[in-house]
Write an enzyme that holds these catalytic residues in place. Sequence first.
Site, short mmCIF file in Angstrom:
data_model
loop_
_atom_site.label_atom_id
_atom_site.label_comp_id
_atom_site.label_asym_id
_atom_site.label_seq_id
_atom_site.Cartn_x
_atom_site.Cartn_y
_atom_site.Cartn_z
N GLU A 258 -2.88 7.04 4.35
CA GLU A 258 -2.60 7.00 2.92
C GLU A 258 -3.20 5.69 2.44
O GLU A 258 -2.62 4.63 2.64
CB GLU A 258 -1.08 7.09 2.73
CG GLU A 258 -0.69 7.67 1.40
CD GLU A 258 -0.50 6.57 0.40
OE1 GLU A 258 -1.52 6.21 -0.26
OE2 GLU A 258 0.61 6.06 0.29
N GLU A 389 -9.81 -1.52 -6.42
CA GLU A 389 -8.40 -1.32 -6.72
C GLU A 389 -7.82 -2.66 -7.19
O GLU A 389 -8.01 -3.69 -6.54
CB GLU A 389 -7.68 -0.85 -5.45
CG GLU A 389 -6.25 -0.45 -5.69
CD GLU A 389 -5.62 0.20 -4.45
OE1 GLU A 389 -6.05 -0.10 -3.33
OE2 GLU A 389 -4.68 1.00 -4.64
C1 SIN Z 1 4.50 5.88 -4.13
O1 SIN Z 1 4.91 6.53 -3.16
O2 SIN Z 1 4.87 6.17 -5.25
C2 SIN Z 1 3.54 4.74 -3.99
C3 SIN Z 1 3.01 4.57 -2.64
C4 SIN Z 1 2.08 3.38 -2.49
O3 SIN Z 1 1.79 2.65 -3.42
O4 SIN Z 1 1.63 3.18 -1.35
#
Ligand code: SIN
Length: 489
Positions: A258, A389
Site C-alpha cells: 500500500e 506526494e
Molecule cells: C487510510 O486508511 O485512510 C489512510 C491510509 C494511509 O494514509 O496510509
Amino acid sequence: MQQSTIDTVYPPTGTLVGGEWRKARSGATFPVHDPATGEVIATVADADPEDAADAMDAAAAAFPRWSATPPKQRAALLHNAFLALQERAEEFARLITLEMGKPLAESRAEVAYAADFLRWYAEEAVRITGTFRTAPDGTARHLTLRQPVGPCLLVTPWNFPLAMITRKVAPALAAGCTVILKPAEETPLSALQFAHILTDVGVPAGVVNVLNTSRPGPLVETILRDGRIRKLSFTGSTEVGRKLLEQAAPGVLRTSMELGGNAPFIVFDDADVDAAVEGAVAAKLRNGGQSCVAANRFVVADPVASRFVDGLAERLRGQVVGPGTDPRSTLGPMINEKQRNRAVGLVDDAVSHGAVPAVHYRTAGRGDAFLNPVLLDRVPSSARIAREEIFGPVATVYRFSTEQEGLALANATESGLVGYVYTRDLNRALRAVEAMECGMVGVNRGYVSDASAPFGGVKQSGLGREGSEVGIQEYLETKYASIDAGALA
Ligand code: SIN
C-alpha cells in the site's frame, strides 16, 4: 520514563517475542519524541537482526497450531480485542496524539477506524470457503480450499499508528497466519499497547511478535531472507516499497503493497462548489495531509475555479494550528521538522515556477514541526509538487476547460491510489469513475476509508487490497485437489 503532559497510560517498551516482553538482545533502546514539543516521551527496545531471528523462530513455531485453531476461536479472540480496544479507546487516542501529533478528535476517529478492522475480521474468520465441482469431462471432482500463507512480516507507517496495524494484523490472524510486526520507529507506542491487548485477551505466544527498531533496513532484510517467512505486507512510500519488493523477490514472497498516492480531486463546472470545498477540507486536512489518500491536486473547471479557491482559502485560513492535545487545535504538528521542511521546499519550488499563493505559509511560531496550511493556485506542471506526494497541509490547484482535459490532468501521474470527483451529473460521475486511473474514487465526498471497503491502488500505488472480504484473501493461498471419479461410477 518521563510522564507526559496528558494523562496517558504507557505501554510496555520491550520487544514481544514468543509471548515474552523482553529487552533487545543488545540492550539498546531508542527515544520516542512528541512532535509538538520535540521532547522525549519514552524509550523503547531497539531490536536488531538477532531479535529478528528470535521473532522468526517464534512465528514459525506458533504457525502449525494457530493455523489449525478453529476459526471460531480465532474469531472470538479478535472480537475480544475489538471490545478491549473500544473500552480503552480514550487511552489509545491520547497515546496516538502524544506520539504522532494529530488532534485528539482525529485520534479518536482513528481508534474507531482501527477497531472496525478487528470487528470486521472477527466476522470474516468463520467465512473462509472453498469449492467442490465436477470436472467438465466428468473424470474427476475438483476440491479447492483456502489455507493461511504462513508467517507474515507486517511493516506499518507512522501516520496511522494504530489503524494501519489492525488493518494488517486482524486479517492475518483471522486467516490463521502468525505475524512479526515492525511498526514505524516514530510511533512505536500505540503498536506496543495494542500488542498488550492481544496478549491480554489470550492470543497465544508467538502468534504476534513485535519488534521496534531505529535501523529497520537490516532487521527487515534478515526476516525477508529467512526461508520461513511467506508474506510481506507493507504500507509506506513507493520508494521504500520498490526496495522491499526487490528484497522479497529471491524468496518469491507474497506481497501486499500500500504505497504512495498523488490524489486528484476534480471539481467539474456543474458541481456544488460549497460541498466541494467541504470535501476538499476533509480530503486535504485529515491527518494534517499526512496520508496517502490526501488530495494532492485540486483539478478545477475554469468557470468555478475562483469560487472554489476563495472558499478553500477561507477554510484553510480558519484552521487553528496547535498541539493535538489542545482541544481548540484543528491542525496538529507534522510528524517532525524534516517532513515540514520537505513540504516547505515543495511550496518554494512551485512558487519559483510561477504558482500563485492564495494562502502562503507562515511559521506557526510554535515549534519546528508546525506548518500552517498553504494553498497554491495555477500550479504549473513543471513544479515538483505536481508530481510528488506532498504529505502535508499544502493544497494545489490546476485549472481546466473541458471534461477530457480535467480527466487527463487527473491521470497525469505514476500514482493511482485514490481520486475524488465532484459533479451533479450522474453520467459524468460514472464516466469519471471509469476513466480515473486509481483503485478508489470518492464521488461527491472527500473520504473513502472504511474497514468494509477494499482499500488499495493501481499503477505505482501498490499491489493488493486491505479491508473488506477481499483483505483476508491476501493472507490465504488456494490449494486444489483433483479427486479421481472412477470409484463413483
Ligand atoms: C487510510 O486508511 O485512510 C489512510 C491510509 C494511509 O494514509 O496510509
